[in-house]
Write a protein that holds these residues in place. Sequence first.
Motif, short mmCIF file in Angstrom:
data_model
loop_
_atom_site.label_atom_id
_atom_site.label_comp_id
_atom_site.label_asym_id
_atom_site.label_seq_id
_atom_site.Cartn_x
_atom_site.Cartn_y
_atom_site.Cartn_z
N SER A 201 38.42 6.54 12.25
CA SER A 201 38.42 6.24 10.82
C SER A 201 39.73 5.58 10.40
O SER A 201 39.73 4.61 9.63
N SER A 202 40.85 6.09 10.91
CA SER A 202 42.14 5.45 10.62
C SER A 202 42.20 4.03 11.16
O SER A 202 42.74 3.12 10.53
N ASP B 210 35.45 4.01 1.95
CA ASP B 210 34.09 4.52 1.98
C ASP B 210 33.41 4.20 3.30
O ASP B 210 32.83 5.08 3.95
N ARG B 211 33.48 2.95 3.73
CA ARG B 211 32.79 2.56 4.96
C ARG B 211 33.45 3.17 6.19
O ARG B 211 32.76 3.60 7.12
N ALA B 212 34.78 3.24 6.20
CA ALA B 212 35.49 3.80 7.35
C ALA B 212 35.12 5.27 7.57
O ALA B 212 34.90 5.70 8.71
N ARG B 213 35.05 6.02 6.48
CA ARG B 213 34.69 7.43 6.62
C ARG B 213 33.22 7.60 7.00
O ARG B 213 32.87 8.39 7.89
N LYS B 214 32.33 6.85 6.35
CA LYS B 214 30.90 7.07 6.58
C LYS B 214 30.42 6.56 7.94
O LYS B 214 29.51 7.15 8.54
N LEU B 215 31.01 5.49 8.42
CA LEU B 215 30.65 5.03 9.77
C LEU B 215 30.97 6.10 10.80
O LEU B 215 30.16 6.41 11.69
N ALA B 216 32.17 6.68 10.68
CA ALA B 216 32.57 7.71 11.64
C ALA B 216 31.74 8.99 11.45
O ALA B 216 31.35 9.64 12.43
N LEU B 217 31.47 9.36 10.20
CA LEU B 217 30.65 10.54 9.94
C LEU B 217 29.23 10.37 10.50
O LEU B 217 28.68 11.29 11.13
N TYR C 296 29.65 19.75 20.75
CA TYR C 296 30.99 20.15 20.31
C TYR C 296 31.81 18.91 19.93
O TYR C 296 32.55 18.93 18.95
N PHE C 297 31.67 17.84 20.73
CA PHE C 297 32.37 16.59 20.42
C PHE C 297 31.95 16.06 19.06
O PHE C 297 32.79 15.74 18.20
N GLY C 298 30.63 15.96 18.84
CA GLY C 298 30.14 15.42 17.58
C GLY C 298 30.51 16.28 16.39
O GLY C 298 30.92 15.78 15.34
N GLN C 299 30.39 17.60 16.54
CA GLN C 299 30.70 18.50 15.44
C GLN C 299 32.16 18.41 15.02
O GLN C 299 32.48 18.36 13.83
N GLN C 300 33.07 18.40 15.98
CA GLN C 300 34.48 18.41 15.60
C GLN C 300 34.96 17.04 15.13
O GLN C 300 35.89 16.95 14.32
N SER C 301 34.33 15.98 15.58
CA SER C 301 34.58 14.67 14.98
C SER C 301 34.12 14.69 13.53
O SER C 301 34.84 14.25 12.61
N ALA D 145 22.89 16.89 6.70
CA ALA D 145 24.19 16.95 6.02
C ALA D 145 24.75 15.57 5.75
O ALA D 145 25.31 15.30 4.67
N PHE D 146 24.61 14.65 6.69
CA PHE D 146 25.10 13.28 6.48
C PHE D 146 24.33 12.60 5.36
O PHE D 146 24.92 11.90 4.52
N ALA D 147 23.03 12.79 5.32
CA ALA D 147 22.24 12.22 4.23
C ALA D 147 22.71 12.79 2.89
O ALA D 147 22.76 12.07 1.88
N THR D 148 23.07 14.05 2.87
CA THR D 148 23.56 14.68 1.65
C THR D 148 24.86 14.04 1.17
O THR D 148 25.04 13.77 -0.03
N VAL D 149 25.78 13.78 2.10
CA VAL D 149 27.04 13.12 1.74
C VAL D 149 26.77 11.74 1.14
O VAL D 149 27.35 11.36 0.11
N CYS D 150 25.89 10.99 1.77
CA CYS D 150 25.61 9.63 1.30
C CYS D 150 24.98 9.64 -0.10
O CYS D 150 25.29 8.77 -0.94
N LEU D 151 24.12 10.60 -0.36
CA LEU D 151 23.46 10.67 -1.66
C LEU D 151 24.41 11.18 -2.75
O LEU D 151 24.39 10.67 -3.87
#
Length: 429
Positions: A294-295, A305-312, A341-346, A410-416
């Motif tokens: 994201s950084s 917005d795009r940097a965070r959501k692409l990574a999320l 575990y990788f995906g969750q902690q990312s 959860a990701f859909a919730t963030v986007c909405l």
Amino acid sequence: MSAAEVEARTEARPTLRWRIAVLVSAAIAISYLDRQTLPVAIKAIERDIPVTNQQFSLLQTAFLITYAIMYAAGGRLLDALGTRRGFTIIMTLWSLACAGHALATSFGLMAACRLLLGAGEGGGFPAATRAVAEWFPVKERSTAMGIMNAGTALGMVVAPPLIALMLSFASWRSIFVVTGALGLAWTLWWRRDYFPPEEHPRLGDEERAQLRSVVEARPASGKELRWLQLLRIRQTLGLVTAKFLSDAAWYFCLFWLPKYLYDARGFDIKTVGTFAWIPPAAAGLGCLVGGWSSSWLLQRQVSLDRARKLALGASAFVMPMILFVPSVPVAWAIALFSLAYFGQQSWSTLVMILPADIFPKSTVGAVAGLVGFGGAMGGVVFGQLVGYLLDHGYGYSLVFALAGSLHVVAFATVCLAIPRIQPIEGARA
């Protein structure tokens, strides 16, 4: 050149804030070592204190309920006391509670210790979020949070082999004493090295200039908002809901992985110590990759917005792979756990930084606390469901299918709820 001059020149280099990130990461590592001690040592504990699946769920629920309450209250506490003093109190409390497990002689006393441990550890991540807000500009925050959040993986990596080793020559009670002592030792390190940047005696001029945008950030105007007022803000409610869903899956993986290996794969304590560290190591890599990616996007002029959501989004969409765990050989099961575990902690690294991205600095602790409260309550609800399903013969296949779907929702919730991630002008915006 004198030793004092060498030290002064060293401190002038713009690295102090990254040492702060490592300091906080060490605290998070200790917290995860403390909370993993019970799940990894459960077979040894059961020789003295019998525990059913439902009781095991209740022990995790006891931890998570007070963890959730203190996560929310800890945010307020840190906003009121400041990061340095607040984290000192929090770490001291949970270290003493961890050591207190050694005195438990019944299921009830063990549950009481879990309640106290959760009450202490609940303030850890609000403190980390506040430290990020105090020490890092926007373009560095996700990387810093990745370093801090990597402490979760370090604690989980160390726990299985360390506990298995200690159980080979000592009782399970001594493990809790050792982990509690580590937390108290860290408190002395914290008191020596942590100050906010405007007060830090070793902050050099060059780094002070780099942090000007953070130090001079204007506080929010108006009176402090209550929790119910914060929850009326769409961004807050969206983050709390997303964390509720994603942490339901995370706490299942965190607390039930050793027990799953014991019960469904026939592992003993030594074998768990040999293999159970692998998924947490992948989690540490996920923390760093999620924060760095994201950084990296922000540094290439991609919008916040795009940097965070692409990574999320990338993090969330690897999570459904976990539903295949019960139907594959054990080596593949460990690999799928590692991917999860990788995906969750990312994912977690990025979600935890969003309060600092969106809300004024004076409100970050309270919002982070509410978000963590939602996550812990997700763990409570799903943990009780897991215990019920397993004790009533439904098996792990259904449990993993449910867990694998939660991050996508959860990701859909963030986007909405947050169509555009950006700072808001005061919490009333």
